[in-house]
Structure formats: structure tokens, C-alpha cells
Design an enzyme around this catalytic site. Structure first.
Site, short mmCIF file in Angstrom:
data_model
loop_
_atom_site.label_atom_id
_atom_site.label_comp_id
_atom_site.label_asym_id
_atom_site.label_seq_id
_atom_site.Cartn_x
_atom_site.Cartn_y
_atom_site.Cartn_z
N ASP A 198 11.76 -1.10 -1.56
CA ASP A 198 11.16 -2.41 -1.31
C ASP A 198 9.76 -2.41 -1.94
O ASP A 198 9.18 -1.35 -2.18
CB ASP A 198 11.08 -2.63 0.20
CG ASP A 198 10.34 -3.90 0.55
OD1 ASP A 198 10.77 -4.97 0.11
OD2 ASP A 198 9.30 -3.80 1.24
N ASP A 216 6.76 -5.17 -1.32
CA ASP A 216 5.65 -5.57 -0.44
C ASP A 216 5.70 -4.80 0.87
O ASP A 216 6.72 -4.83 1.58
CB ASP A 216 5.74 -7.07 -0.14
CG ASP A 216 5.64 -7.93 -1.38
OD1 ASP A 216 4.53 -8.37 -1.70
OD2 ASP A 216 6.68 -8.14 -2.06
N ASP A 237 10.39 -1.22 4.69
CA ASP A 237 9.42 -1.35 5.78
C ASP A 237 9.87 -2.33 6.84
O ASP A 237 9.11 -2.61 7.77
CB ASP A 237 8.07 -1.81 5.22
CG ASP A 237 8.10 -3.23 4.69
OD1 ASP A 237 9.15 -3.65 4.14
OD2 ASP A 237 7.09 -3.95 4.82
#
Length: 242
Positions: free
Chosen positions: A16, A18, A183
Site C-alpha cells: 500500500d 498512503d 496499514d
């Protein structure tokens, strides 16, 4: 199939963007507030923006406009005026990309080590491609990756597992030799649907919820722990009880 690299726990690493590779919330918040100001609306907080990150900047802007106008998100999404508002945001965010973001600690040397060991690396993000490219380029990260899959690269985005399946086929790597590092609960759901491993960092954006609640296979305190299986002297990854 691609030959496994005995020194690594996985041959294909999907990341991922961001909140995992790069801290981007401050400049996204700047762009959102630039947009709101131009539209004559009050600003939103950085905390709110952090909680809205995950489904791509288009959905984030919808949430911000809904919050500031008191309308339902579906009403904002269906409003004929939204296309023009999104164009205002695009102008501001393109100008802001790279201005107040930075790779998280240990990201760059870990990516270097994985590539040196022969792993395949892929960015798998819901951020739209034009912004993904700007963020990666701003921080000199693009060259570490074999493929970049943004929110508009394929017909569907996370949590749909198509980006994972595309990568497995493209690089000829077995499912058990692939991990998604993210995240958020979106990343965990994506990995579960694709039947691959998922490791998560605790410092990113998970819509205001602790990442442990999403039950990833491991919570890794920082990027050094990604190499812990191959190099036991590094910081240990933390298993999550199911």
C-alpha cells in the site's frame, strides 16, 4: 513459476502507498483545505483527513464536502457539480504532491534490500494514478517497483483482489509466496479475498481504528521488521493472535 528466494519469506511483496510507504496525510489535508477555501467552505482537520484516507482521493473529497455542507455522501457523489469540484481538488493536490510528505523510516533501505535479494515489488494503492505517480516521483521511489497498480489502473480497486491476482499471474509467483504490506482493514480484506499473507504497520491510516482490530497475520513495528524472517537480528515482527 518463479524460483523462490530462500533468504526471503516471500518472493512477491505488494505495498500500500498512503500510510504504509509514505506519510501523505498533511499534504492531502492541505489540498482538501485549498479546495474547500476556493469553494467558500470551512477547513477540515488533519485528523479527519487521516480517517478518510483509504478509498482513494475522490471518496476522500466526497467525505470532506459532505462534512462541510451537512449533506449525505451519496448526495455529494450524485451532484452534477461534483465533477467541477473534483477538478478544483485535482489542481490543488497535484500542486501539493511531494510538498509535505515523506517515506516512513527504514522504507528506502528495506526496499533496496528486497530488490537486491531478487524479490518482485509492487505498489497496490487506491490512490488515483496521476497522484500515485507524483508521490512516487517526488520521493524517488518509482525505480524500486516492478509494477504500480493505482485505484484506476484496473476495473476495480481494493478490497477487490484483482490487483493481487494480476500480480501473481504477471510474475508467475505462487500465492503462498506473496504478501501484502498495508496499514488498514481494506488491505487485510484484500489479502483475505486473494488468499495471501498480510502484514500491517501500526502507524498508518485505518479510518481511526487500531490495526489489530483487522487481524492481519502480523503487525510489523516498522519496515526493518519485514526482513526479520530472513535476518533474525533485525527487529522482530509481532504475530497477531486470531
Amino acid at each position: 513459476m518463479t524460483t523462490s528466494h530462500a533468504s526471503l519469506p516471500f518472493d512477491l511483496w505488494l505495498f500500500d502507498l498512503d500510510g504504509t510507504l509514505v506519510e501523505t496525510a498533511p499534504e492531502i489535508a492541505d489540498a482538501v483545505n485549498d479546495t474547500l477555501a476556493e469553494l467558500g467552505l470551512a477547513p477540515v482537520t488533519l485528523r479527519a483527513v487521516r480517517d478518510w484516507i483509504g478509498h482513494g482521493t475522490r471518496e476522500l473529497l466526497i467525505q470532506a464536502l459532505a462534512d462541510r455542507t451537512g449533506r449525505a455522501a451519496d448526495d455529494v457523489r450524485a451532484d452534477p457539480a461534483f465533477a467541477a469540484q473534483e477538478a478544483v481538488f485535482a489542481r490543488h493536490y497535484e500542486a501539493r504532491c511531494g510538498t509535505r510528505s515523506h517515506p516512513y523510516p527504514h522504507v528506502v533501505p528495506t526496499l533496496q534490500a528486497l530488490r537486491a535479494a531478487g524479490a518482485r515489488l509492487v505498489v497496490l494503492t487506491n490512490k488515483e494514478g496521476r497522484y500515485t505517480d507524483r508521490v512516487l516521483d517526488a520521493h524517488g521511489l518509482r525505480g524500486y517497483f516492478d509494477r504500480v497498480i493505482s485505484g484506476d489502473t484496473l476495473p476495480v480497486k481494493k478490497p477487490q483482489p484483482l490487483g493481487v491476482e494480476d500480480s501473481l499471474l504477471r510474475f508467475g509467483i505462487a500465492r503462498e509466496r506473496c504478501v501484502l504490506v498495508g496499514d488498514s482493514s481494506i488491505d487485510v480484506e484484500t489479502a483475505r479475498r486473494a488468499r495471501i499473507s498480510v502484514w500491517c504497520v501500526p502507524y498508518g491510516y485505518n479510518m481511526g481504528q487500531p490495526i489489530a482490530a483487522a487481524q492481519p497475520d502480523r503487525i510489523v513495528p516498522d519496515f526493518r521488521a519485514l526482513l526479520a524472517t530472513a535476518h533474525p537480528t533485525e527487529a522482530a515482527a509481532v504475530p497477531v493472535a486470531h
